[in-house]
Write a protein that holds these residues in place. Structure first.
Motif, PDB file in Angstrom:
ATOM      1  N   SER A 119       0.873  -1.309  -0.244  1.00  0.00           N
ATOM      2  CA  SER A 119       0.038  -0.033   0.012  1.00  0.00           C
ATOM      3  C   SER A 119       1.011   1.342  -0.131  1.00  0.00           C
ATOM      4  CB  SER A 119      -0.890  -0.020   1.186  1.00  0.00           C
ATOM      5  OG  SER A 119      -1.901  -1.097   1.231  1.00  0.00           O
ATOM      6  N   ALA A 120       1.758   1.190   0.646  1.00  0.00           N
ATOM      7  CA  ALA A 120       2.931   2.306   0.850  1.00  0.00           C
ATOM      8  C   ALA A 120       3.671   2.582  -0.567  1.00  0.00           C
ATOM      9  CB  ALA A 120       3.956   2.296   1.745  1.00  0.00           C
ATOM     10  N   ALA A 121       3.707   1.322  -1.339  1.00  0.00           N
ATOM     11  CA  ALA A 121       4.733   1.605  -2.708  1.00  0.00           C
ATOM     12  C   ALA A 121       4.400   2.613  -3.706  1.00  0.00           C
ATOM     13  CB  ALA A 121       4.655   0.218  -3.373  1.00  0.00           C
ATOM     14  N   PRO A 122       2.964   2.972  -3.912  1.00  0.00           N
ATOM     15  CA  PRO A 122       2.346   3.749  -4.785  1.00  0.00           C
ATOM     16  C   PRO A 122       2.610   5.171  -4.145  1.00  0.00           C
ATOM     17  CG  PRO A 122       0.803   2.170  -4.643  1.00  0.00           C
ATOM     18  CD  PRO A 122       1.821   1.732  -3.319  1.00  0.00           C
ATOM     19  N   LEU A 123       2.596   5.360  -2.961  1.00  0.00           N
ATOM     20  CA  LEU A 123       2.848   6.557  -2.406  1.00  0.00           C
ATOM     21  C   LEU A 123       4.139   7.066  -2.477  1.00  0.00           C
ATOM     22  CD1 LEU A 123       0.619   6.699   1.072  1.00  0.00           C
ATOM     23  CD2 LEU A 123      -0.083   7.594  -1.238  1.00  0.00           C
ATOM     24  N   ILE A 124       5.119   5.951  -2.191  1.00  0.00           N
ATOM     25  CA  ILE A 124       6.680   6.266  -2.408  1.00  0.00           C
ATOM     26  C   ILE A 124       7.015   6.751  -3.731  1.00  0.00           C
ATOM     27  CG2 ILE A 124       8.891   5.263  -2.207  1.00  0.00           C
ATOM     28  CD1 ILE A 124       7.730   3.546   0.041  1.00  0.00           C
ATOM     29  N   ALA A 125       6.221   6.030  -4.789  1.00  0.00           N
ATOM     30  CA  ALA A 125       6.625   6.428  -5.882  1.00  0.00           C
ATOM     31  C   ALA A 125       6.023   7.776  -6.540  1.00  0.00           C
ATOM     32  CB  ALA A 125       5.735   5.161  -7.094  1.00  0.00           C
ATOM     33  N   GLU A 126       4.943   8.216  -5.770  1.00  0.00           N
ATOM     34  CA  GLU A 126       4.494   9.498  -6.182  1.00  0.00           C
ATOM     35  C   GLU A 126       5.224  10.625  -5.567  1.00  0.00           C
ATOM     36  OE1 GLU A 126       0.303  11.898  -5.276  1.00  0.00           O
ATOM     37  OE2 GLU A 126       0.395   9.758  -4.885  1.00  0.00           O
ATOM     38  N   ARG A 127       6.200  10.527  -4.575  1.00  0.00           N
ATOM     39  CA  ARG A 127       7.081  11.362  -3.979  1.00  0.00           C
ATOM     40  C   ARG A 127       8.318  10.655  -3.781  1.00  0.00           C
ATOM     41  NH1 ARG A 127       4.418  15.828   0.003  1.00  0.00           N
ATOM     42  NH2 ARG A 127       2.754  16.672  -1.143  1.00  0.00           N
ATOM     43  N   PRO A 128       9.040  10.387  -4.831  1.00  0.00           N
ATOM     44  CA  PRO A 128       9.963   8.988  -4.416  1.00  0.00           C
ATOM     45  C   PRO A 128      11.310  10.109  -4.037  1.00  0.00           C
ATOM     46  CG  PRO A 128       9.938  10.165  -6.886  1.00  0.00           C
ATOM     47  CD  PRO A 128       8.766  10.534  -6.249  1.00  0.00           C
ATOM     48  N   LEU A 129      11.539  11.339  -4.178  1.00  0.00           N
ATOM     49  CA  LEU A 129      12.808  12.274  -3.524  1.00  0.00           C
ATOM     50  C   LEU A 129      12.611  12.455  -2.302  1.00  0.00           C
ATOM     51  CD1 LEU A 129      15.593  12.965  -4.850  1.00  0.00           C
ATOM     52  CD2 LEU A 129      14.480  15.290  -5.236  1.00  0.00           C
ATOM     53  N   GLY A 130      11.657  13.320  -1.746  1.00  0.00           N
ATOM     54  CA  GLY A 130      11.541  13.819  -0.563  1.00  0.00           C
ATOM     55  C   GLY A 130      10.608  13.018   0.420  1.00  0.00           C
ATOM     56  N   GLY A 131       9.582  12.301  -0.243  1.00  0.00           N
ATOM     57  CA  GLY A 131       8.570  11.653   0.722  1.00  0.00           C
ATOM     58  C   GLY A 131       7.595  12.811   0.968  1.00  0.00           C
ATOM     59  N   TRP A 132       6.700  12.065   1.886  1.00  0.00           N
ATOM     60  CA  TRP A 132       5.579  13.211   2.304  1.00  0.00           C
ATOM     61  C   TRP A 132       5.573  14.138   3.703  1.00  0.00           C
ATOM     62  CZ3 TRP A 132       1.148  13.024  -0.632  1.00  0.00           C
ATOM     63  CH2 TRP A 132       1.219  12.006  -1.618  1.00  0.00           C
ATOM     64  N   GLY A 133       7.091  14.205   3.925  1.00  0.00           N
ATOM     65  CA  GLY A 133       7.076  14.875   5.356  1.00  0.00           C
ATOM     66  C   GLY A 133       7.437  13.933   6.497  1.00  0.00           C
ATOM     67  N   TRP A 134       8.178  14.490   7.232  1.00  0.00           N
ATOM     68  CA  TRP A 134       8.746  13.450   8.444  1.00  0.00           C
ATOM     69  C   TRP A 134       7.756  13.559   9.396  1.00  0.00           C
ATOM     70  CZ3 TRP A 134      11.515   9.819  10.172  1.00  0.00           C
ATOM     71  CH2 TRP A 134      11.729   9.828  11.685  1.00  0.00           C
ATOM     72  N   PHE A 135       7.248  12.502   9.988  1.00  0.00           N
ATOM     73  CA  PHE A 135       6.464  12.315  11.040  1.00  0.00           C
ATOM     74  C   PHE A 135       6.716  11.057  11.868  1.00  0.00           C
ATOM     75  CE2 PHE A 135       3.751  13.552   7.302  1.00  0.00           C
ATOM     76  CZ  PHE A 135       3.256  14.765   7.877  1.00  0.00           C
ATOM     77  N   ILE A 136       6.657  11.148  13.143  1.00  0.00           N
ATOM     78  CA  ILE A 136       6.892  10.036  13.805  1.00  0.00           C
ATOM     79  C   ILE A 136       5.673   9.309  14.251  1.00  0.00           C
ATOM     80  CG2 ILE A 136       7.613   9.316  16.317  1.00  0.00           C
ATOM     81  CD1 ILE A 136       9.415  11.807  16.440  1.00  0.00           C
TER      82      ILE A 136
END
Length: 452
Positions: A310-327
């Motif tokens: 499920s996470a793979a498409p989101l990683i592919a959508e923002r491959p360089l910097g991600g969706w922002g740092w979260f704990i």
């Protein structure tokens, strides 16, 4: 004896007592921070997200006072390079985060935890660090059994954390403990989750075994706590920690064998054990269905492969910097809301894999930095362990702990958060500082493996 000589002796004794008291206070303070780090869910369940800051700030203030009074200082050259770069990159990801303010808050927490961990590594020698770690883990194990026993005897399970009392029926994942101690588990203990509790028991067992092998002291208490660790591992029924346990046992056996092997054959033995570990990992992958059946788990590692897919498409959508740092994912925000929903209706809030977690929140850049930090730290602590296998098993403990966290990183994201991150940064800082100390190597080994 003259009056001046007597006064000098009294003054020296007073200084020694003050130093001993200072060291004891530092050990207990660091143990308290480890407790909060590794059992953070239990602390938050009692005090709430905001209220839990109070014990954290008290411990932090006490540590800062003790650190300053020790005369030590934080020098930039002590900072682990790749870890520092990752933390800085987390700050950069706040710019394009789906919630920049929230990411900034989490970055402040991560930065503070990193600085504290570096300071702890600088402030305490390895022996005191291990003693603090053992003490905190013993507190967690003891409090876990007390809590589970009380709930099982009273028969009020499942028990919600105090902050959720009076809210009626809750999702299964929101309960603190289920009260299944007399049923043979699984138990969740004070951390409120069986996997972290089992991992704590494993790390405690590692520290206890290697400490006893080095000191040969306190055998009765060591055996008693090892029994408690064994019972905890059985009652938590954690399949993921079972893999880490197998890895740690292999490493400890390998280290014992190393001590009895001639120096010129040791690298060959290291290669044999490394190759055996790789082969075992490959076999475990292809035999995962059989292993899952043996543990009563699903072959997809309790739904972890679903999370990763499920996470793979989101990683592919923002491959360089991600969706922002979260704990922990902000499951009330898109795209995390409803990304993976548990059976109890709650949303999954982590990737259960440190590398997928880093790639999703900080992109490929962050995942690369985390991977580099882990591999480099693991490589260096193993070198130190091999170098001192004959004379100092204290130096072996960081290597075994790091190997356990490395194995866990494939099924949990906890290496990036709270207590696990704190321990990782401490080990990385320790090995960097340790690397500046000259070491006398056996002449036969020096030509094969240079320690720097």
């Amino acid at each position: 004896m003259t009056y001046q000589e007597s006064a000098a002796i009294d003054a020296t004794a007073g200084v020694d007592q003050d130093e001993a008291m200072h060291e004891r206070m530092m050990r207990y303070t660091v143990a308290g921070m480890f407790f909060v780090g590794f059992a953070g869910k239990g602390i938050r369940g009692i005090f709430g997200d905001i209220g839990s800051l109070v014990p954290m700030l008290i411990l932090l203030a006490a540590f800062v006072v003790l650190f300053r009074s020790s005369g030590r200082s934080l020098l930039l050259r002590r900072f682990p390079t790749t870890i520092s770069m990752f933390v800085l990159w987390c700050a950069v990801t706040c710019i394009w985060s789906i919630d920049p303010a929230l990411s900034a808050q989490y970055w402040v927490v991560q930065s503070a935890l990193t600085l504290v961990a570096i300071a702890v590594s600088v402030a305490l020698p390895l022996t005191d660090l291990v003693e603090s770690l053992i003490l905190s883990f013993q507190w967690i194990i003891a409090s876990s059994f007390i809590l589970e026993l009380v709930v099982a005897v009273i028969g009020r399970g499942p028990l919600a954390p105090p902050t959720l009392w009076g809210r009626g029926h809750l999702p299964a994942s929101s309960y603190w403990v289920d009260g299944r101690l007399f049923e043979g588990g699984p138990i969740q203990g004070f951390p409120g989750n069986r996997n972290p509790l089992a991992f704590i028991a494993l790390l405690l067992a590692v520290c206890l075994v290697l400490r006893w092998m080095q000191t040969r002291r306190a055998l009765p208490s060591t055996l008693a706590w090892l029994a408690a660790c064994g019972v905890t591992l059985l009652l938590t029924q954690s399949a993921t920690v079972a893999l880490s346990t197998a890895g740690c046992l292999t490493v400890v056996v390998g280290l014992v064998v190393q001590r009895r092997v001639p120096v010129h054959l040791r690298l060959r033995v290291v290669g044999i054990f490394t190759g055996t570990g790789i082969i075992a990992a490959v076999i475990a992958f292809f035999a995962r269905h059989w292993i899952a059946d043996a543990f009563g788990r699903s072959p997809d590692m309790s739904g972890r492969s679903i999370i990763w897919h499920s996470a793979a498409p989101l990683i592919a959508e923002r491959p360089l910097g991600g969706w922002g740092w979260f704990i922990g994912w902000p499951t009330w925000l898109e795209p995390f809301a409803g990304l993976v929903v548990r059976q109890d209706g709650t949303s999954t809030n982590q990737a259960h894999n440190a590398y997928v977690e880093a790639a999703l929140t900080t992109g490929c850049v962050g995942a690369f930095l985390v991977t580099a930090a882990i591999i480099w730290t693991l490589f260096r602590v193993v070198k130190v362990a091999v170098a001192h296998i004959d004379d100092n098993l204290w130096d072996v403990i960081p290597a075994v702990l790091m190997i356990a966290m490395f194995i866990q990183s494939f099924t949990e994201s906890r290496l990036l958060f709270e207590g696990n991150w704190m321990l990782f940064v401490i080990i990385a800082t320790w090995v960097k500082v340790r690397g500046e100390v000259p070491i006398v190597w056996p002449s036969a080994a020096r030509q094969y493996l240079e320690y720097s």
